[in-house]
Design a protein around this motif. Structure first.
Motif, PDB file in Angstrom:
ATOM      1  N   GLU A 130       0.798  -1.221   0.000  1.00  9.67           N
ATOM      2  CA  GLU A 130       0.000   0.000   0.000  1.00  9.67           C
ATOM      3  C   GLU A 130       0.834   1.276   0.000  1.00  9.67           C
ATOM      4  OE1 GLU A 130      -3.027  -0.242   3.097  1.00  9.67           O
ATOM      5  OE2 GLU A 130      -2.743  -2.406   3.122  1.00  9.67           O
ATOM      6  N   ALA A 131       2.163   1.135   0.063  1.00 10.58           N
ATOM      7  CA  ALA A 131       3.030   2.311   0.170  1.00 10.58           C
ATOM      8  C   ALA A 131       3.198   3.056  -1.151  1.00 10.58           C
ATOM      9  CB  ALA A 131       4.404   1.909   0.709  1.00 10.58           C
ATOM     10  N   ALA A 132       2.793   2.449  -2.261  1.00 10.68           N
ATOM     11  CA  ALA A 132       2.949   3.103  -3.564  1.00 10.68           C
ATOM     12  C   ALA A 132       2.052   4.335  -3.645  1.00 10.68           C
ATOM     13  CB  ALA A 132       2.610   2.127  -4.681  1.00 10.68           C
ATOM     14  N   GLU A 133       2.645   5.487  -3.990  1.00 10.13           N
ATOM     15  CA  GLU A 133       1.901   6.745  -4.080  1.00 10.13           C
ATOM     16  C   GLU A 133       2.054   7.359  -5.458  1.00 10.13           C
ATOM     17  OE1 GLU A 133       3.441   9.193  -0.971  1.00 10.13           O
ATOM     18  OE2 GLU A 133       2.054   8.383   0.535  1.00 10.13           O
ATOM     19  N   CYS A 134       1.055   8.135  -5.853  1.00 10.61           N
ATOM     20  CA  CYS A 134       1.116   8.851  -7.119  1.00 10.61           C
ATOM     21  C   CYS A 134       2.219   9.896  -7.070  1.00 10.61           C
ATOM     22  CB  CYS A 134      -0.218   9.530  -7.412  1.00 10.61           C
ATOM     23  SG  CYS A 134      -1.615   8.375  -7.466  1.00 10.61           S
ATOM     24  N   ASP A 135       2.703  10.289  -8.236  1.00 13.11           N
ATOM     25  CA  ASP A 135       3.758  11.295  -8.324  1.00 13.11           C
ATOM     26  C   ASP A 135       3.339  12.559  -7.577  1.00 13.11           C
ATOM     27  OD1 ASP A 135       6.088  12.533  -9.031  1.00 13.11           O
ATOM     28  OD2 ASP A 135       5.434  13.072 -11.047  1.00 13.11           O
ATOM     29  N   GLY A 136       4.175  12.986  -6.667  1.00 14.70           N
ATOM     30  CA  GLY A 136       3.861  14.149  -5.846  1.00 14.70           C
ATOM     31  C   GLY A 136       3.309  13.783  -4.486  1.00 14.70           C
ATOM     32  N   GLY A 137       3.004  12.506  -4.280  1.00 11.22           N
ATOM     33  CA  GLY A 137       2.518  12.050  -2.986  1.00 11.22           C
ATOM     34  C   GLY A 137       1.128  12.513  -2.641  1.00 11.22           C
ATOM     35  N   THR A 138       0.327  12.848  -3.650  1.00 10.66           N
ATOM     36  CA  THR A 138      -1.012  13.380  -3.376  1.00 10.66           C
ATOM     37  C   THR A 138      -2.036  12.295  -3.065  1.00 10.66           C
ATOM     38  OG1 THR A 138      -1.472  13.343  -5.758  1.00 10.66           O
ATOM     39  CG2 THR A 138      -0.607  15.394  -4.831  1.00 10.66           C
ATOM     40  N   LYS A 139      -1.759  11.072  -3.516  1.00 10.75           N
ATOM     41  CA  LYS A 139      -2.749  10.019  -3.349  1.00 10.75           C
ATOM     42  C   LYS A 139      -2.073   8.668  -3.477  1.00 10.75           C
ATOM     43  CE  LYS A 139      -7.597   9.412  -4.594  1.00 10.75           C
ATOM     44  NZ  LYS A 139      -8.673   9.868  -5.508  1.00 10.75           N
ATOM     45  N   ALA A 140      -2.642   7.670  -2.802  1.00  9.35           N
ATOM     46  CA  ALA A 140      -2.126   6.308  -2.931  1.00  9.35           C
ATOM     47  C   ALA A 140      -2.586   5.717  -4.261  1.00  9.35           C
ATOM     48  CB  ALA A 140      -2.626   5.442  -1.782  1.00  9.35           C
ATOM     49  N   VAL A 141      -1.721   4.915  -4.875  1.00  2.46           N
ATOM     50  CA  VAL A 141      -2.051   4.337  -6.172  1.00  2.46           C
ATOM     51  C   VAL A 141      -3.307   3.477  -6.094  1.00  2.46           C
ATOM     52  CG1 VAL A 141      -1.236   2.724  -7.961  1.00  2.46           C
ATOM     53  CG2 VAL A 141       0.346   4.398  -6.989  1.00  2.46           C
TER      54      VAL A 141
END
Length: 323
Positions: A216-227
């Motif tokens: 669950e640690a994967a985040e969208c570019d910029g850290g705005t949302k989890a993938v």
């Protein structure tokens, strides 16, 4: 008649010694740079400043450590003959590419570590022969994409780490064959959550949530949302990536067709590409400083060998004359 016999024995001994020296050595006990353990079959060549893998690594080696060196490239045959190898550590080197087939002979390999290098891409099929691999780490490289099917043969894999790279997407079905996977690191990659390509990864994370750790640690570019939270509405664009083969838009084709030759700017050719055009290639297996020293000693040994041969021949001639 003992004189000629003694001379012949001397020649044989000197020949054997020189051949042994000329072949080089890997283990410290034989004058090499690595520490070898005969009981555990481990060879430790870490932190030696190596720019090439030492030759003559014992074929019975089961664990080989080459981490903390300065390896920038590997020979395609670097690990051929090491079929007993179960552990290979190439962490913290300067590897930018992996030649196709470099791991093909490591049919018993269980763990492969490639963290902290400068890998920008992976050849298609690079891991196909590693069917017993359970642990693969590629953290902290510069991977911008993954070839389709690169993990398909890794059906025994339990741990996959690709943290801190430049990945924006993964091919559809990239993780579909790793049914035994229980840990994966996907964080610290610039996952592009505006593109439709991210939906495979998002759906896969949701499906494996609770069974694969750290997923669950994967985040969208910029850290705005989890993938895993991305919806089809959010990932609506059909994006084009540099490593993806797509049709060229019609407007670009029309523009190129209507351009005059005089309008086309002259593009500088990088020196590296120019050298490749001329057929120049750097050697795959550059010698290390210890290997250079061994080569020098080999030449000195050869000179001494010929000097002693000459002396022995002269001795035999002198003895025969007196006889």
């Amino acid at each position: 008649m003992m004189g000629p016999v003694l001379a012949a024995c001397l020649l044989i001994i000197l020949s054997t010694a020189w051949i042994s020296q000329a072949n080089g050595a890997t283990c410290k006990k034989d004058g090499g740079v690595c520490t070898c353990n005969d009981q555990t079959k481990n060879v430790d060549c870490s932190s030696k400043g190596l720019t090439a893998i030492p030759s003559n690594i014992p074929v019975e080696t089961t664990e080989l450590r080459l981490n903390f060196n300065s390896l920038s490239k590997l020979s395609p045959t670097a690990f051929h003959g090491l079929k007993e190898l179960t552990y290979l550590d190439l962490d913290r080197n300067k590897l930018q590419t992996l030649p196709a087939g470099v791991f093909d002979h490591l049919v018993n390999l269980d763990k492969l570590r490639l963290d902290y290098n400068q890998l920008k891409s992976l050849p298609s099929g690079i891991f196909d022969k590693l069917t017993k691999l359970t642990d693969l780490t590629l953290n902290t490289n510069k991977l911008g994409s993954l070839p389709k099917g690169v993990f398909d043969k890794l059906t025994e894999l339990k741990t996959l780490e690709i943290r801190n790279n430049q990945l924006r997407r993964v091919p559809d079905g990239a993780f579909g064959y790793m049914s035994k996977l229980n840990r994966i690191t996907l964080n610290d990659n610039p996952w592009d959550c505006s593109c439709r390509d991210i939906l495979y990864l998002s759906n896969w994370i949701r499906e494996k949530k609770g069974t694969v750790s750290n997923i669950e640690a994967a985040e969208c570019d910029g850290g705005t949302k989890a993938v895993l939270e991305i919806t089809e509405e959010e990932a609506a664009e059909d994006c084009v990536y540099p490593n993806t083969t797509t049709a060229i838009p019609t407007t670009i084709i029309t523009t190129l067709a209507s351009s005059n030759d005089d309008d086309i700017p002259e593009l500088p050719v990088p020196q590296e590409n120019f050298q490749k055009f001329l057929g120049y290639q750097e050697p795959d297996h550059l010698p290390t400083q210890p290997q250079c020293l061994m080569s020098i000693s080999g030449y000195l040994g050869l000179m001494m060998f010929f000097v002693l041969i000459s002396a022995a021949i002269l001795y035999v001639i002198h003895f025969l004359k007196k006889a």
